[in-house]
Design an enzyme around this catalytic site. Structure first.
Site, PDB file in Angstrom:
ATOM      1  N   TYR A 238       0.846  -1.197   0.000  1.00  0.00           N
ATOM      2  CA  TYR A 238       0.000   0.000   0.000  1.00  0.00           C
ATOM      3  C   TYR A 238       0.881   1.246   0.000  1.00  0.00           C
ATOM      4  CZ  TYR A 238      -5.014  -0.110   0.004  1.00  0.00           C
ATOM      5  OH  TYR A 238      -6.309  -0.155  -0.413  1.00  0.00           O
TER       6      TYR A 238
ATOM      7  N   GLU B  48      -0.469   4.800  -0.671  1.00  0.00           N
ATOM      8  CA  GLU B  48      -1.258   6.004  -0.979  1.00  0.00           C
ATOM      9  C   GLU B  48      -0.401   7.257  -0.830  1.00  0.00           C
ATOM     10  OE1 GLU B  48      -4.717   5.822   1.512  1.00  0.00           O
ATOM     11  OE2 GLU B  48      -5.779   4.515   0.117  1.00  0.00           O
TER      12      GLU B  48
ATOM     13  N   ASP C  88      -5.635  13.093 -25.736  1.00  0.00           N
ATOM     14  CA  ASP C  88      -5.619  11.699 -25.270  1.00  0.00           C
ATOM     15  C   ASP C  88      -4.939  10.869 -26.349  1.00  0.00           C
ATOM     16  OD1 ASP C  88      -6.152   9.082 -24.657  1.00  0.00           O
ATOM     17  OD2 ASP C  88      -8.306   9.350 -24.348  1.00  0.00           O
TER      18      ASP C  88
ATOM     19  N   THR D 275      -2.806   5.665 -22.297  1.00  0.00           N
ATOM     20  CA  THR D 275      -2.695   4.352 -21.673  1.00  0.00           C
ATOM     21  C   THR D 275      -1.250   3.920 -21.835  1.00  0.00           C
ATOM     22  OG1 THR D 275      -3.144   3.173 -23.732  1.00  0.00           O
ATOM     23  CG2 THR D 275      -5.050   3.677 -22.340  1.00  0.00           C
TER      24      THR D 275
ATOM     25  N   LYS E 249      -1.139  -0.017 -24.937  1.00  0.00           N
ATOM     26  CA  LYS E 249      -1.483  -0.164 -26.351  1.00  0.00           C
ATOM     27  C   LYS E 249      -0.169  -0.143 -27.145  1.00  0.00           C
ATOM     28  CE  LYS E 249      -6.129   1.389 -25.357  1.00  0.00           C
ATOM     29  NZ  LYS E 249      -7.187   2.416 -25.503  1.00  0.00           N
TER      30      LYS E 249
ATOM     31  N   ARG F  44      -1.111  -2.926 -18.344  1.00  0.00           N
ATOM     32  CA  ARG F  44      -2.363  -2.181 -18.450  1.00  0.00           C
ATOM     33  C   ARG F  44      -2.333  -1.020 -17.468  1.00  0.00           C
ATOM     34  NH1 ARG F  44      -5.130  -5.152 -21.450  1.00  0.00           N
ATOM     35  NH2 ARG F  44      -6.675  -3.534 -21.603  1.00  0.00           N
TER      36      ARG F  44
HETATM   37  C1  LIG Z   1      -8.228   2.776 -24.698  1.00  0.00           C
HETATM   38  C2  LIG Z   1      -8.543   4.200 -24.580  1.00  0.00           C
HETATM   39  C3  LIG Z   1      -8.847   4.787 -23.343  1.00  0.00           C
HETATM   40  C4  LIG Z   1      -9.139   4.016 -22.084  1.00  0.00           C
HETATM   41  O1  LIG Z   1      -8.232   3.158 -21.623  1.00  0.00           O
HETATM   42  P1  LIG Z   1      -8.643   2.053 -20.553  1.00  0.00           P
HETATM   43  O2  LIG Z   1      -7.317   1.693 -19.977  1.00  0.00           O
HETATM   44  O3  LIG Z   1      -9.311   0.975 -21.324  1.00  0.00           O
HETATM   45  O4  LIG Z   1      -9.546   2.675 -19.554  1.00  0.00           O
HETATM   46  C5  LIG Z   1      -9.025   6.162 -23.288  1.00  0.00           C
HETATM   47  N1  LIG Z   1      -8.926   6.906 -24.388  1.00  0.00           N
HETATM   48  C6  LIG Z   1      -8.675   6.369 -25.595  1.00  0.00           C
HETATM   49  C7  LIG Z   1      -8.589   7.272 -26.776  1.00  0.00           C
HETATM   50  C8  LIG Z   1      -8.497   5.002 -25.737  1.00  0.00           C
HETATM   51  O5  LIG Z   1      -8.277   4.481 -26.943  1.00  0.00           O
END
Ligand SMILES: *Cc1c(COP(=O)(O)O)cnc(C)c1O
Length: 435
Positions: free
Chosen positions: A53, A55, A205, A231, A234, A240
């Site tokens: 933990y 925080e 994003d 993220t 990807k 993740r």
């Molecule tokens: C995949 C994705 C997310 C969210 O990611 P998670 O880890 O699945 O919550 C947010 N924005 C975009 C553009 C994405 O492609």
């Protein structure tokens, strides 16, 4: 894959994990948001750091015993900053969605409109946007007054003049750039101009194409955005999770229209924790550090170049087979097939391809007449296959298989024979082949 000990103590889960490993090994993973992490990332995700933990933030924790997790988190932050030339990073978001939520709420308090929702712009879900960019079923769409911009129906691209016109009309307080299913580059510079004119924050994003940004193969959002979210699992090929970055140094901004002593980055830190999340996932944060170190190696840039080359070749081959691609091609790691000229829905295409050993996902296309559960398109990407070492020759074979399956999606006999060929090719590219 799993140990003898796990097979004995929990045979059901061991069996599910082993079967998932086999699925990943003998099928072709073409879901654009997926990848295959290195053994080093796997080892650290499965490490004792999961027990801790912590925080708070390094040196400012609510728990004792944080010396070693502090080392890991500081390394993750420093490497993230180096990778993206960012001045500041927060590596704690559990996911991309939580990164976005933290970014939004720290810039625009949804309750500050006193009963009136605050206007925000994002790319429409049906045009490639993400749920967290204002879909009515997501908190973002429930908390803000969302005005979605869309793709130009002729070009399949974002029309920046339309974005500018919409911004003049709705006067958003925040504009979200970025997408989950958009195959073209983003013009962050123009987005910032539009945001400035409207008096809005720009959140970019880059969840999908972060890997390209990191190695300079996509325009860089950091100079133009107040906040950049991503993220880590990807194209970045880490565990993740999510991350937030910023190069914005204005301490003078009005948060949600209210003067605040906080800078944007201080506001985001306290929105991630304790605003949105509790204890950070230290095993995942340590694994993010491992993935960032990998992404800083020259071999990662070579990898990303191959991802793009594979996507380009696959797109060209598919177009030779008379597939219609949204925007007629791709600049990045993914493409969107509009199957309406083929008389096959996205739902059936996804199923038929899956039966044949090719994993994709159905996806809405601009102007789609089908429901989101059926759709007229599929999205395909090359990051995972490229990690396994596949190249141009394999992309050409895959295009031919996709064409054959979509021509005759209900033919079981035929699918079975393709399945055999797919499996044979897939098994010659080991799951953990890369270093
Ligand atoms: C995949 C994705 C997310 C969210 O990611 P998670 O880890 O699945 O919550 C947010 N924005 C975009 C553009 C994405 O492609």
């Amino acid at each position: 894959m799993t140990s003898e000990a796990l097979k004995i103590s929990d045979p059901e889960i061991a069996d599910a994990v082993d079967k998932e490993y086999i699925r990943q090994t003998d099928k072709l993973e073409m879901i654009a948001s997926e990848n295959i992490v290195s053994p080093a990332v796997m080892e650290v995700v499965g490490s004792v750091m999961t027990n801790k933990y912590a925080e708070g933030y390094p040196k400012r924790r609510y728990y004792g015993g944080c010396n070693f997790v502090d080392i890991a988190e500081n390394l993750a932050i420093e490497r993230a900053k180096e990778l993206f030339s960012a001045k500041w990073a927060n590596v704690q978001p559990h996911s991309g969605s939580q990164a976005n939520q933290s970014a939004y709420f720290s810039l625009i308090d949804p309750l500050s409109g006193k009963g009136k929702k605050i206007p925000v712009m994002g790319l429409h879900l049906n045009h490639g946007g993400h749920l967290t960019h204002g879909s009515p079923v997501n908190l973002s769409g429930r908390m803000y007054d969302i005005h979605a911009y869309t793709l130009d129906s002729k070009t399949g691209r974002i029309d920046m003049d339309q974005v500018a016109a919409l911004a003049r009309e709705v006067k958003p307080r925040m504009i979200i750039a970025g997408a989950s299913a958009y195959p073209r580059f983003w013009d962050f510079e123009r987005f910032r101009e539009i945001a400035d004119e409207a008096g809005a924050f720009l959140v970019s994003d880059i969840a999908h194409f972060a890997g390209m940004v990191a190695v300079g193969l996509h325009p860089d959002p950091l100079p133009y955005s107040h906040i950049v979210t991503t993220t880590t699992h990807k194209t970045l090929r880490g565990p993740r999770g999510g991350m937030i970055m910023s190069n914005f140094e204005g301490g003078e901004i009005l948060l949600a229209g209210i003067p605040t002593p906080k800078t944007v980055t201080e506001a985001v830190d306290s929105m991630v924790f304790p605003g949105v999340q509790g204890g950070p996932l230290m095993h995942v944060i340590a694994a993010k550090a491992v993935a960032f170190k990998e992404a800083l190696q020259p071999s990662y840039k070579t990898y990303m170049e191959k991802v793009l080359e594979n996507a380009k070749v696959l797109a060209e081959e598919l177009m030779k087979y008379d597939f219609k691609l949204v925007s007629d091609g791709t600049d990045n790691h993914l493409m969107l097939l509009d199957l309406s000229n083929k008389g096959v829905t996205g739902k059936l295409a996804e199923k038929a391809l899956e039966w044949s050993g090719i994993t994709t996902n159905k996806n809405m296309v601009p102007g789609d007449k089908q429901s989101p559960f059926v759709t007229s398109g599929i999205r395909i990407g090359t990051p995972a296959l490229t990690t396994r070492g596949m190249g141009v020759d394999e992309m050409k074979r895959i295009a031919a298989w996709i064409d054959a399956v979509i021509k005759d999606p209900e033919n079981k006999e035929f699918r079975r024979s393709i399945r055999t060929e797919v499996k044979e090719m897939a098994s010659s590219f080991p799951h953990f082949a890369w270093s």
